[in-house]
Design an enzyme around this catalytic site. Structure first.
Site, short mmCIF file in Angstrom:
data_model
loop_
_atom_site.label_atom_id
_atom_site.label_comp_id
_atom_site.label_asym_id
_atom_site.label_seq_id
_atom_site.Cartn_x
_atom_site.Cartn_y
_atom_site.Cartn_z
N GLY A 27 0.83 -1.21 0.00
CA GLY A 27 0.00 0.00 0.00
C GLY A 27 0.86 1.25 0.00
O GLY A 27 2.10 1.18 0.07
N ASP A 28 0.20 2.40 -0.15
CA ASP A 28 0.89 3.70 -0.14
C ASP A 28 1.93 3.83 -1.24
O ASP A 28 2.93 4.52 -1.08
CB ASP A 28 1.57 3.97 1.23
CG ASP A 28 0.58 3.92 2.37
OD1 ASP A 28 -0.57 4.34 2.14
OD2 ASP A 28 0.95 3.46 3.46
N LYS A 77 -0.68 5.25 -5.66
CA LYS A 77 -1.73 4.90 -6.63
C LYS A 77 -2.59 6.11 -6.98
O LYS A 77 -3.02 6.26 -8.11
CB LYS A 77 -2.63 3.78 -6.06
CG LYS A 77 -1.89 2.48 -5.79
CD LYS A 77 -2.80 1.41 -5.19
CE LYS A 77 -3.22 1.69 -3.76
NZ LYS A 77 -2.15 1.64 -2.76
N GLY A 78 -2.84 6.96 -5.97
CA GLY A 78 -3.72 8.13 -6.18
C GLY A 78 -3.22 9.00 -7.32
O GLY A 78 -3.99 9.37 -8.21
N GLY A 138 -5.85 5.69 1.70
CA GLY A 138 -5.61 7.13 1.68
C GLY A 138 -4.90 7.48 0.40
O GLY A 138 -3.71 7.22 0.27
N HIS A 139 -5.61 8.02 -0.57
CA HIS A 139 -5.02 8.31 -1.87
C HIS A 139 -4.83 9.81 -2.04
O HIS A 139 -5.79 10.57 -2.05
CB HIS A 139 -5.88 7.71 -2.99
CG HIS A 139 -5.97 6.21 -2.91
ND1 HIS A 139 -6.81 5.45 -3.66
CD2 HIS A 139 -5.27 5.33 -2.13
CE1 HIS A 139 -6.63 4.16 -3.37
NE2 HIS A 139 -5.72 4.07 -2.44
N GLN A 149 -5.00 -0.36 -1.08
CA GLN A 149 -3.99 -1.20 -0.42
C GLN A 149 -3.02 -1.76 -1.47
O GLN A 149 -2.82 -1.13 -2.48
CB GLN A 149 -4.65 -2.33 0.40
CG GLN A 149 -5.35 -1.85 1.65
CD GLN A 149 -6.73 -1.30 1.41
OE1 GLN A 149 -7.55 -1.94 0.80
NE2 GLN A 149 -7.02 -0.11 1.91
N THR A 156 -4.03 8.21 6.14
CA THR A 156 -5.27 7.90 6.85
C THR A 156 -5.10 8.05 8.35
O THR A 156 -5.93 8.66 9.01
CB THR A 156 -5.72 6.46 6.50
OG1 THR A 156 -5.91 6.40 5.09
CG2 THR A 156 -7.01 6.09 7.19
N THR A 206 8.27 11.75 -10.77
CA THR A 206 9.46 12.48 -10.31
C THR A 206 9.13 13.58 -9.30
O THR A 206 9.99 14.41 -9.00
CB THR A 206 10.24 13.06 -11.52
OG1 THR A 206 9.34 13.85 -12.31
CG2 THR A 206 10.82 11.96 -12.38
P1 IMO Z 1 -3.78 2.64 0.52
O1 IMO Z 1 -4.94 2.42 -0.40
C1 IMO Z 1 -1.20 1.30 3.70
C2 IMO Z 1 -2.75 -1.68 6.51
C3 IMO Z 1 -2.88 -1.25 7.96
C4 IMO Z 1 -2.69 -2.58 8.66
C5 IMO Z 1 -3.38 -3.57 7.74
C6 IMO Z 1 -4.77 -3.94 8.15
O2 IMO Z 1 -3.61 4.02 1.02
O3 IMO Z 1 -2.52 2.08 -0.06
P2 IMO Z 1 -7.08 -2.61 8.08
O4 IMO Z 1 -7.49 -1.34 8.76
O5 IMO Z 1 -7.15 -2.55 6.60
O6 IMO Z 1 -7.76 -3.82 8.63
O7 IMO Z 1 -5.52 -2.79 8.47
O8 IMO Z 1 -3.40 -2.95 6.46
N1 IMO Z 1 -3.43 -0.82 5.53
C7 IMO Z 1 -2.80 0.04 4.71
N2 IMO Z 1 -1.51 0.40 4.65
N3 IMO Z 1 -2.06 1.83 2.83
C8 IMO Z 1 -3.35 1.44 2.82
O9 IMO Z 1 -4.19 1.79 1.85
C9 IMO Z 1 -3.79 0.56 3.85
N4 IMO Z 1 -4.97 0.03 4.19
C10 IMO Z 1 -4.74 -0.82 5.20
O10 IMO Z 1 -1.91 -0.31 8.30
O11 IMO Z 1 -1.33 -2.90 8.71
MG MG Z 2 -2.39 4.43 2.75
#
Ligand code: IMO
Ligand code: MG
Length: 428
Positions: free
Chosen positions: A12-13, A16-17, A40-41, A221, A297, A411
């Site tokens: 995740g992170d 993607k946004g 969180g995008h 994610q 987030t 970049t």
């Molecule tokens: P984006 O879309 C990063 C992580 C949480 C935790 C695990 C389970 O921004 O990439 P949850 O609340 O989903 O049951 O937590 O997943 N997690 C993310 N980490 N970016 C995200 O979304 C995440 N959504 C959940 O930190 O380790």
């Molecule tokens: Mg995130």
């Protein structure tokens, strides 16, 4: 006309946004297929920052059709907050947002249970009730968006759920019980506000596919957080991988033409779980501050480390990726040496493929390949040819290692600061 899935290749992170925002220009429809407001995008347009949790990042483009599929779990309060926040910034929503009737509601007890159960599970969840909402969905006791539109049915389902949940809250978690009337009237209020967006998203998206519109499927994610293919149990509770687009929106696999994976030029992870290339030293802190690696987030500091191509190569396979978008290249600008993890060493064995045994993942030592850094700024570079020679060497090496081309390179955070070698919608 192609239909493309954008999926996270790490934990995740990945950025993607931003990538979705760029591609959305050429898409008719942008559709989310799983997760909830744990995502969180972040999108930066003309120095204005937008952080989206539930609504597809395509919404920033005026008039773009945005859909939230059945595979998403929705906290109506969070959704309304996001709708109102966007509207107050002049973004049109009312005629272009569609929410699946079959998506499941996150209820007040879900976030309480999420936080309470963390005490024994220690997954480091976002505490937003995501996992418990999916538990109810799979247990066949969940409450869906369509139920919100039928006040009698909603009340009946709420009564049934709440009697069980209050028992659990009181007897297991020693927590306060929740009041039926309070939840009922709150949710009926939500229904008034979001009722107009609720529809049969599956039928609608298939109609647009038939009409040859370009569809962008927005994953939340990442692959390593996927409930089936990630680093279980340190995962989220949905199928974040490209295959999730089919079940999470109700479309057939024959309708997907390409999968673009998004990977950072290094690796981050929030929450608990194994992370072989994690740097717990000064370098990790340095990556965190340069890359501003704090959760969009929860605001938590993200764990940081070198790029792990064992992870990305695995993601290429699991998702059938047709290309990669490499983000945050500029964060590596100053380093004299850059490391890439090409395998794991554990008890005398070398692992080149992603191991699933948690003992290996937790205790392995990364095998690194060291590449010379370019030590020049790449910020704002928009053409591949304009990159420093050594940055090109790095990118080509990553391509060789992961087995798929890097089509897009970011970049900086800004929309325009992007190298697009191949746009999956235009150069299909
Ligand atoms: P984006 O879309 C990063 C992580 C949480 C935790 C695990 C389970 O921004 O990439 P949850 O609340 O989903 O049951 O937590 O997943 N997690 C993310 N980490 N970016 C995200 O979304 C995440 N959504 C959940 O930190 O380790
Ligand atoms: Mg995130």
């Amino acid at each position: 006309m192609p239909n493309i899935v954008v999926v996270g290749a790490q934990w995740g992170d990945e950025g993607k946004g931003k990538i979705i925002d760029i591609l959305a220009k050429d898409a008719g429809v942008v559709a989310r297929y799983q997760g909830g407001h744990n995502a969180g995008h972040t999108v930066v347009v003309n120095d204005e920052e937008y952080i989206l949790h539930l609504i597809p990042s395509g919404i920033i483009h005026p008039g773009k059709i945005c859909m939230i599929g059945n595979g998403v779990v929705i906290d109506p309060e969070a959704l309304i907050g996001e709708i109102e926040g966007l509207k107050s910034r002049g973004i049109a929503i009312d005629n272009n947002l569609f929410i699946s009737k079959n998506s499941h509601l996150i209820m007040p007890y879900h976030s309480i249970i999420d936080k309470e159960s963390e005490r024994s599970k220690s997954i480091g969840t976002t505490g937003r009730g995501i996992g418990p909402a999916y538990v109810d969905k799979v247990a066949r006791t969940g409450i869906r968006m369509s139920d919100l539109l039928d006040s009698h049915l909603f009340r009946e389902k709420l009564e049934l759920n709440l009697s069980n949940m209050n028992y659990l809250l009181y007897n297991v978690y020693k927590s306060e019980q929740l009041d039926l009337e309070e939840i009922y009237s709150k949710y009926m209020g939500y229904a008034q506000k979001i009722g107009k967006y609720i529809t049969d998203v599956s039928i609608l998206i298939n109609k647009y596919i038939e009409e040859n519109m370009n569809i962008l499927f927005e994953g939340a994610q990442g692959t390593l957080l996927d409930v089936d293919h990630g680093t279980y149990p340190y995962v989220t509770s949905s199928n974040a991988i490209a295959g999730g687009a089919c079940t999470g929106l109700g479309i057939g696999p024959t309708k997907i033409d390409g999968v673009l994976g998004v990977s950072k030029a290094y690796t981050t992870r929030v929450g608990s779980g194994p992370f072989p290339t994690e740097l717990k030293d000064k370098l990790g802190n340095d990556l965190r501050s340069k890359g501003r690696e704090y959760g969009a987030t929860t605001g938590r500091p993200r764990r940081c480390g070198w790029l792990d191509v064992v992870v990305v190569r695995y993601s290429v396979i699991i998702n059938g990726m047709s290309g990669i978008a490499l983000t945050k290249l500029d964060i590596l600008d100053e380093y004299p040496k850059i490391k890439i993890c090409v395998g794991y060493k554990y008890k005398g064995n070398i692992y080149n493929e992603m191991p699933h045994e948690s003992s290996v993942l937790w205790n392995c030592e990364p095998v690194y390949e060291e590449i010379e850094g370019w030590q020049e700024s790449t910020v704002g570079i928009k053409r591949f040819d304009s990159l420093p020679k050594k940055a090109k060497v790095y990118i080509r090496r990553v391509e060789d290692l992961v087995g798929v081309k890097i089509d897009i390179i970011s970049t900086s955070q800004r929309r325009d600061d992007t190298i697009i070698k191949r746009n999956p919608f235009r150069d299909y």
